[in-house]
Enzyme design. Structure first.
Site, PDB file in Angstrom:
ATOM      1  N   CYS A  83      21.799 -33.168 -50.753  1.00  5.60           N
ATOM      2  CA  CYS A  83      22.074 -32.446 -49.494  1.00  5.60           C
ATOM      3  C   CYS A  83      20.867 -32.429 -48.575  1.00  5.60           C
ATOM      4  O   CYS A  83      21.012 -32.223 -47.376  1.00  5.60           O
ATOM      5  CB  CYS A  83      22.538 -31.033 -49.807  1.00  5.60           C
ATOM      6  SG  CYS A  83      21.302 -29.975 -50.572  1.00  5.60           S
TER       7      CYS A  83
ATOM      8  N   ARG B   6      27.687 -33.975 -41.993  1.00  3.15           N
ATOM      9  CA  ARG B   6      27.757 -32.512 -41.784  1.00  3.15           C
ATOM     10  C   ARG B   6      28.412 -32.242 -40.439  1.00  3.15           C
ATOM     11  O   ARG B   6      29.247 -31.341 -40.310  1.00  3.15           O
ATOM     12  CB  ARG B   6      26.337 -31.902 -41.812  1.00  3.15           C
ATOM     13  CG  ARG B   6      25.644 -31.920 -43.158  1.00  3.15           C
ATOM     14  CD  ARG B   6      26.332 -31.014 -44.163  1.00  3.15           C
ATOM     15  NE  ARG B   6      26.400 -29.634 -43.707  1.00  3.15           N
ATOM     16  CZ  ARG B   6      25.416 -28.735 -43.826  1.00  3.15           C
ATOM     17  NH1 ARG B   6      24.300 -29.058 -44.429  1.00  3.15           N
ATOM     18  NH2 ARG B   6      25.560 -27.490 -43.391  1.00  3.15           N
TER      19      ARG B   6
ATOM     20  N   HIS C 288      27.613 -23.681 -51.176  1.00  2.00           N
ATOM     21  CA  HIS C 288      27.269 -24.397 -49.932  1.00  2.00           C
ATOM     22  C   HIS C 288      28.470 -25.279 -49.580  1.00  2.00           C
ATOM     23  O   HIS C 288      28.401 -26.503 -49.617  1.00  2.00           O
ATOM     24  CB  HIS C 288      25.997 -25.231 -50.151  1.00  2.00           C
ATOM     25  CG  HIS C 288      25.328 -25.688 -48.896  1.00  2.00           C
ATOM     26  ND1 HIS C 288      25.814 -25.389 -47.638  1.00  2.00           N
ATOM     27  CD2 HIS C 288      24.203 -26.437 -48.699  1.00  2.00           C
ATOM     28  CE1 HIS C 288      25.007 -25.926 -46.726  1.00  2.00           C
ATOM     29  NE2 HIS C 288      24.044 -26.564 -47.344  1.00  2.00           N
TER      30      HIS C 288
ATOM     31  N   ARG D  24      24.574 -18.280 -42.563  1.00  2.00           N
ATOM     32  CA  ARG D  24      23.767 -18.662 -43.737  1.00  2.00           C
ATOM     33  C   ARG D  24      23.048 -17.417 -44.224  1.00  2.00           C
ATOM     34  O   ARG D  24      22.244 -16.823 -43.474  1.00  2.00           O
ATOM     35  CB  ARG D  24      22.759 -19.759 -43.377  1.00  2.00           C
ATOM     36  CG  ARG D  24      21.706 -19.974 -44.456  1.00  2.00           C
ATOM     37  CD  ARG D  24      20.878 -21.223 -44.261  1.00  2.00           C
ATOM     38  NE  ARG D  24      21.663 -22.406 -44.526  1.00  2.00           N
ATOM     39  CZ  ARG D  24      21.155 -23.625 -44.712  1.00  2.00           C
ATOM     40  NH1 ARG D  24      19.847 -23.805 -44.663  1.00  2.00           N
ATOM     41  NH2 ARG D  24      21.945 -24.650 -44.961  1.00  2.00           N
TER      42      ARG D  24
ATOM     43  N   GLN E 129      28.480 -28.235 -47.039  1.00  2.00           N
ATOM     44  CA  GLN E 129      27.776 -29.420 -47.537  1.00  2.00           C
ATOM     45  C   GLN E 129      28.710 -30.294 -48.366  1.00  2.00           C
ATOM     46  O   GLN E 129      28.736 -31.518 -48.223  1.00  2.00           O
ATOM     47  CB  GLN E 129      26.568 -28.987 -48.377  1.00  2.00           C
ATOM     48  CG  GLN E 129      25.777 -30.147 -48.928  1.00  2.00           C
ATOM     49  CD  GLN E 129      25.075 -30.933 -47.833  1.00  2.00           C
ATOM     50  OE1 GLN E 129      24.357 -30.365 -47.026  1.00  2.00           O
ATOM     51  NE2 GLN E 129      25.269 -32.240 -47.802  1.00  2.00           N
TER      52      GLN E 129
ATOM     53  N   ASP F   6      19.908 -31.681 -56.481  1.00  2.00           N
ATOM     54  CA  ASP F   6      19.453 -30.765 -55.422  1.00  2.00           C
ATOM     55  C   ASP F   6      18.080 -30.257 -55.842  1.00  2.00           C
ATOM     56  O   ASP F   6      17.669 -30.415 -57.005  1.00  2.00           O
ATOM     57  CB  ASP F   6      20.468 -29.611 -55.280  1.00  2.00           C
ATOM     58  CG  ASP F   6      20.124 -28.647 -54.145  1.00  2.00           C
ATOM     59  OD1 ASP F   6      19.409 -29.045 -53.205  1.00  2.00           O
ATOM     60  OD2 ASP F   6      20.586 -27.486 -54.198  1.00  2.00           O
TER      61      ASP F   6
HETATM   62  N1  NVA Z   1      19.995 -25.209 -53.108  1.00  2.00           N
HETATM   63  C1  NVA Z   1      19.274 -25.332 -51.850  1.00  2.00           C
HETATM   64  C2  NVA Z   1      20.089 -26.059 -50.835  1.00  2.00           C
HETATM   65  C3  NVA Z   1      19.371 -26.321 -49.525  1.00  2.00           C
HETATM   66  C4  NVA Z   1      20.231 -26.935 -48.491  1.00  2.00           C
HETATM   67  C5  NVA Z   1      18.879 -23.956 -51.355  1.00  2.00           C
HETATM   68  O1  NVA Z   1      19.687 -23.036 -51.449  1.00  2.00           O
HETATM   69  O2  NVA Z   1      17.743 -23.804 -50.901  1.00  2.00           O
HETATM   70  N1   CP Z   2      21.507 -29.546 -46.457  1.00  2.00           N
HETATM   71  C1   CP Z   2      21.237 -28.489 -45.674  1.00  2.00           C
HETATM   72  O1   CP Z   2      21.968 -27.490 -45.616  1.00  2.00           O
HETATM   73  O2   CP Z   2      20.096 -28.626 -44.941  1.00  2.00           O
HETATM   74  P1   CP Z   2      19.390 -27.495 -44.066  1.00  2.00           P
HETATM   75  O3   CP Z   2      18.837 -26.467 -45.017  1.00  2.00           O
HETATM   76  O4   CP Z   2      18.306 -28.222 -43.312  1.00  2.00           O
HETATM   77  O5   CP Z   2      20.402 -26.874 -43.149  1.00  2.00           O
END
Ligand code: NVA
Ligand code: CP
Length: 308
Positions: A265, A293, A129, A102, A132, A225
């Site tokens: 998500c 997931r 993502h 990540r 997801q 989101d």
């Molecule tokens: N768009 C959000 C998704 C979190 C799972 C982010 O990147 O923070």
């Molecule tokens: N949806 C998702 O990726 O959640 P986290 O940021 O908690 O991993």
């Protein structure tokens, strides 16, 4: 064999994505039936941003597959600018069976994948993502019995990772995809072009625009989101004002198909991108989505390791 990676949704062809989803359903029904990491082998899961679901689902999933998860972060390792991505990739491949990361820049993931012979998986970047969306597609398939021909509407910050993954992942699944966001917050033209080319082959429609009502009307699946993604915290006040007309309210959700389902998500911010009445309502499937997931990522890792 060329190592297969999963850095963006269209790294899987439509038939490969369907194979992974079939496997995810099988693994959900029989949790310990595949053990590709038996040995045990270690899989590295690296976090440059915070996480609950991704961290837990990969840790549990790797253990379910017979392996040992090694959770690393940039502060407590030599990553995060202290050592090059290429050197990190060469070191990790000598010891681990897969690298799950990540991070911020998509280009970092590409560099990691170029530098290693083990599969690299995008566990969220600024641009995509994809893990997801695999879980989302699994959830839609469970609740709707199919994916092909359904219409997915994503509303809100249409320039973020979830919007791009809905676009590419949804089209790959044979869904019609509608994405609504304010001007200046719509998907990257490069990804739109990729989605349109794929949509042409798959035979589905892609709609991108500003009007959330147009996007949601008659849709089978409604997704939103957060308006403030990780790394955008300094823009919070401005973003809340820019996206204020894009909340998935009960009224907006009511424009969708009567049997429509709502996905998010998570983490979710009630009263901002979604009304509590929608996310906590009877058509919300967000808890199944969160659980999925685990199953989707186990299937993905198994499939990627099968290609090695
Ligand atoms: N768009 C959000 C998704 C979190 C799972 C982010 O990147 O923070
Ligand atoms: N949806 C998702 O990726 O959640 P986290 O940021 O908690 O991993």
């Amino acid at each position: 064999m060329m190592t297969r990676h999963f850095l963006r949704d269209d790294d899987l062809s439509p038939s490969e994505q369907a194979e992974v989803l079939d496997l995810a359903l099988a693994l959900k029904a029989d949790r310990f039936s595949r053990r590709p990491l038996e040995g045990p082998q270690t899989a590295a899961v690296i976090f440059d941003k915070t996480s609950t679901r991704t961290r837990v689902s990969f840790a549990v999933g790797i253990a379910d597959l017979g392996g040992v998860p090694l959770i690393i972060d940039s502060q407590s390792s030599q990553m995060g600018g202290k050592e090059s991505i290429a050197d990190t990739a060469r070191v990790l491949e000598r010891m681990v069976g897969a690298i799950i990361w990540r991070t911020y820049a998509q280009s970092g993931l590409e560099e990691m994948a170029e530098g290693t012979t083990v599969p690299v998986v995008n566990a969220l970047s600024d641009d995509f993502h994809p893990c997801q969306i695999l879980a989302d597609l699994l959830t839609i398939r469970e609740h709707k019995g199919q994916l092909a021909g359904l219409t997915m509407a994503y509303v809100g910050d249409a320039a973020n990772n979830m919007a791009h993954s809905c676009l590419l992942g949804g089209v790959t699944a044979g869904m019609n995809v509608r994405i609504a966001g304010p001007l200046g917050y719509q998907p990257e033209p490069e990804y739109v072009a990729d989605a349109l080319a794929l949509a042409d082959t798959v035979g589905v429609d892609v709609w991108i625009g500003e009007d959330p009502i147009e996007a949601v009307t008659g849709a089978d699946v409604v997704i939103t989101d957060t308006w403030v993604s990780m790394g955008q915290e300094d823009e919070k006040a401005e973003r809340i004002s820019i996206f204020s007309e894009y909340q998935v309210t009960e009224e907006l959700f009511g424009k969708a198909n009567d049997q429509a389902i709502f996905l998010h998500c998570l983490p979710a911010y009630r009263g901002f991108e979604v009304a509590a009445g929608v996310i906590d309502g009877p058509q919300s499937v967000v808890w199944d989505e969160a659980e999925n997931r685990l199953h989707a990522q186990k299937a993905l890792l198994t499939w990627l390791l099968d290609q090695q």
